[in-house]
Design a protein around this motif. Structure first.
Motif, PDB file in Angstrom:
ATOM      1  N   GLU A   1       0.832  -1.218   0.000  1.00  0.00           N
ATOM      2  CA  GLU A   1       0.000   0.000   0.000  1.00  0.00           C
ATOM      3  C   GLU A   1       0.863   1.263   0.000  1.00  0.00           C
ATOM      4  O   GLU A   1       0.545   2.243  -0.675  1.00  0.00           O
TER       5      GLU A   1
ATOM      6  N   TYR B   1       2.193   1.701  -3.510  1.00  0.00           N
ATOM      7  CA  TYR B   1       1.141   2.247  -4.383  1.00  0.00           C
ATOM      8  C   TYR B   1       0.969   3.747  -4.135  1.00  0.00           C
ATOM      9  O   TYR B   1       0.916   4.550  -5.068  1.00  0.00           O
TER      10      TYR B   1
ATOM     11  N   CYS C   1       3.612   5.722  -5.770  1.00  0.00           N
ATOM     12  CA  CYS C   1       3.807   5.464  -7.205  1.00  0.00           C
ATOM     13  C   CYS C   1       5.083   4.670  -7.477  1.00  0.00           C
ATOM     14  O   CYS C   1       5.808   4.953  -8.440  1.00  0.00           O
TER      15      CYS C   1
ATOM     16  N   ILE D   1      -3.418  -2.253 -12.064  1.00  0.00           N
ATOM     17  CA  ILE D   1      -2.126  -2.919 -11.843  1.00  0.00           C
ATOM     18  C   ILE D   1      -1.784  -3.718 -13.093  1.00  0.00           C
ATOM     19  O   ILE D   1      -2.605  -4.510 -13.563  1.00  0.00           O
TER      20      ILE D   1
ATOM     21  N   GLU E   1      -3.082   5.987 -10.529  1.00  0.00           N
ATOM     22  CA  GLU E   1      -3.790   4.699 -10.377  1.00  0.00           C
ATOM     23  C   GLU E   1      -3.113   3.593 -11.157  1.00  0.00           C
ATOM     24  O   GLU E   1      -3.626   2.470 -11.221  1.00  0.00           O
TER      25      GLU E   1
ATOM     26  N   MET F   1      -0.019   0.966 -11.534  1.00  0.00           N
ATOM     27  CA  MET F   1       1.065   0.359 -10.751  1.00  0.00           C
ATOM     28  C   MET F   1       1.652  -0.817 -11.524  1.00  0.00           C
ATOM     29  O   MET F   1       0.902  -1.634 -12.065  1.00  0.00           O
TER      30      MET F   1
END
Ligand SMILES: Nc1ncnc2c1ncn2[C@@H]1O[C@H](COP(=O)(O)OP(=O)(O)OP(=O)(O)O)[C@@H](O)[C@H]1O
Ligand SMILES: [Mg+2]
Length: 273
Positions: free
Chosen positions: A30, A33, A36, A105, A146, A148
């Protein structure tokens, strides 16, 4: 904003895969994420790498674009290519471009297998540039927050020519996965299959016996996947020893002498069940 709040603000997933955490990998992912940063997951087969990524995608409310890499996989397979139909040529995005354009992702499984021309593409996306240049269309896409990039590989399969270059490895936040502790693995087997505690315990005891150093003859130790599969067969009424032969022993070796020796271990563990 705390990270849990970020996760809660995102769209709830339709299916939430079950995942039993080993340590602090959920928290680290997390944070990656949120910053970035791309993530690299390494570990043996069947130890939960893919399940973890599926779980994290659901938890963060992100679409998951999975690519199973193989030795023919090129940069165009990831980025996209021109195709031809009756009305001429048209451009079609590859999975990496789709993830960059629409968010989500992009998970490259067994990334070390991919052709070396993919490295250039991955480097521009995995450092602070976060760009995807598409040579064929002249576009340069900037990855949104958003997006990843997640890659995984099994260090056990690596040979000299196929290692990840240090310049690639050092772009990723890295998580090392191993086989679960017995209590956690028993819980996983029960949750995944519904077998009772005694059967789950026997299967985990078996897996750990086969993983122990005594079994140098095996190319790869049995992962959780194999014991979950054996447990599934048992849950639908297959006798335990038969399930272990078909779902575990025969998957570990083609050598009759070795499979015979492994069945001795199976029979000893399940003798009184
Ligand atoms: N931590 C976990 N929580 C829940 N289930 C797990 C966990 N680890 C493993 N499993 C079970 O083991 C199975 C195999 O896991 P998974 O497919 O994630 O392995 P993998 O590490 O991606 O293997 P491979 O390298 O072969 O792709 C899952 O389908 C699930 O049933
Ligand atoms: Mg996998």
């Amino acid at each position: 904003m705390p990270i849990t709040a970020i996760a809660q603000n995102l769209k709830a997933p339709k299916v939430f895969p079950s995942y039993a955490p080993a340590d602090d990998e959920v928290m680290i992912f997390e944070h990656a994420y949120r910053n970035c940063l791309p993530v690299l997951i390494k570990g043996p087969t069947g130890c939960g790498k893919t399940r973890f990524v599926e779980y994290m995608a659901a938890r963060l409310g992100l679409a998951l674009h999975t690519v199973s890499c193989h030795d023919d996989l090129s940069a165009s397979d990831l980025v996209g290519r021109h195709l031809v139909n009756a009305s001429g040529t048209y451009w079609t995005d590859g999975p990496l471009t789709r993830a960059v354009r629409h968010g989500g992702i992009c998970y490259l499984d067994e990334v070390v297998e991919a052709r070396k021309d993919t490295t250039v593409v991955l480097h521009a996306l995995s450092d602070d540039r976060r760009i995807l240049p598409i040579d064929r269309t002249g576009e340069v896409l900037e990855a949104p927050p958003e997006f990843m990039l997640v890659v995984s590989y099994n260090p056990g399969y690596q040979h000299l020519l196929k290692g990840l270059k240090p310049s690639t490895r050092q772009r990723f936040i890295s998580l090392a996965f191993g086989f679960p502790e017995p209590a956690r693995e028993i819980d996983i087997v029960i949750t995944e299959t519904g077998v009772d505690h005694t059967i789950a315990k026997h299967l985990v005891t078996l897996a750990n016996a086969l993983r122990s150093t005594a079994n140098h003859d095996l190319e790869e130790a049995p992962g959780t996947r194999l014991i979950v599969d054996a447990a599934k067969l048992i849950a639908t009424g297959c006798p335990p020893q038969t399930a272990c032969r078909a779902a575990i022993v025969e998957c570990l070796s083609d050598e009759p002498e070795i499979t015979k020796a492994l069945m001795v271990v199976v029979n000893a563990i399940f003798a009184h069940s």
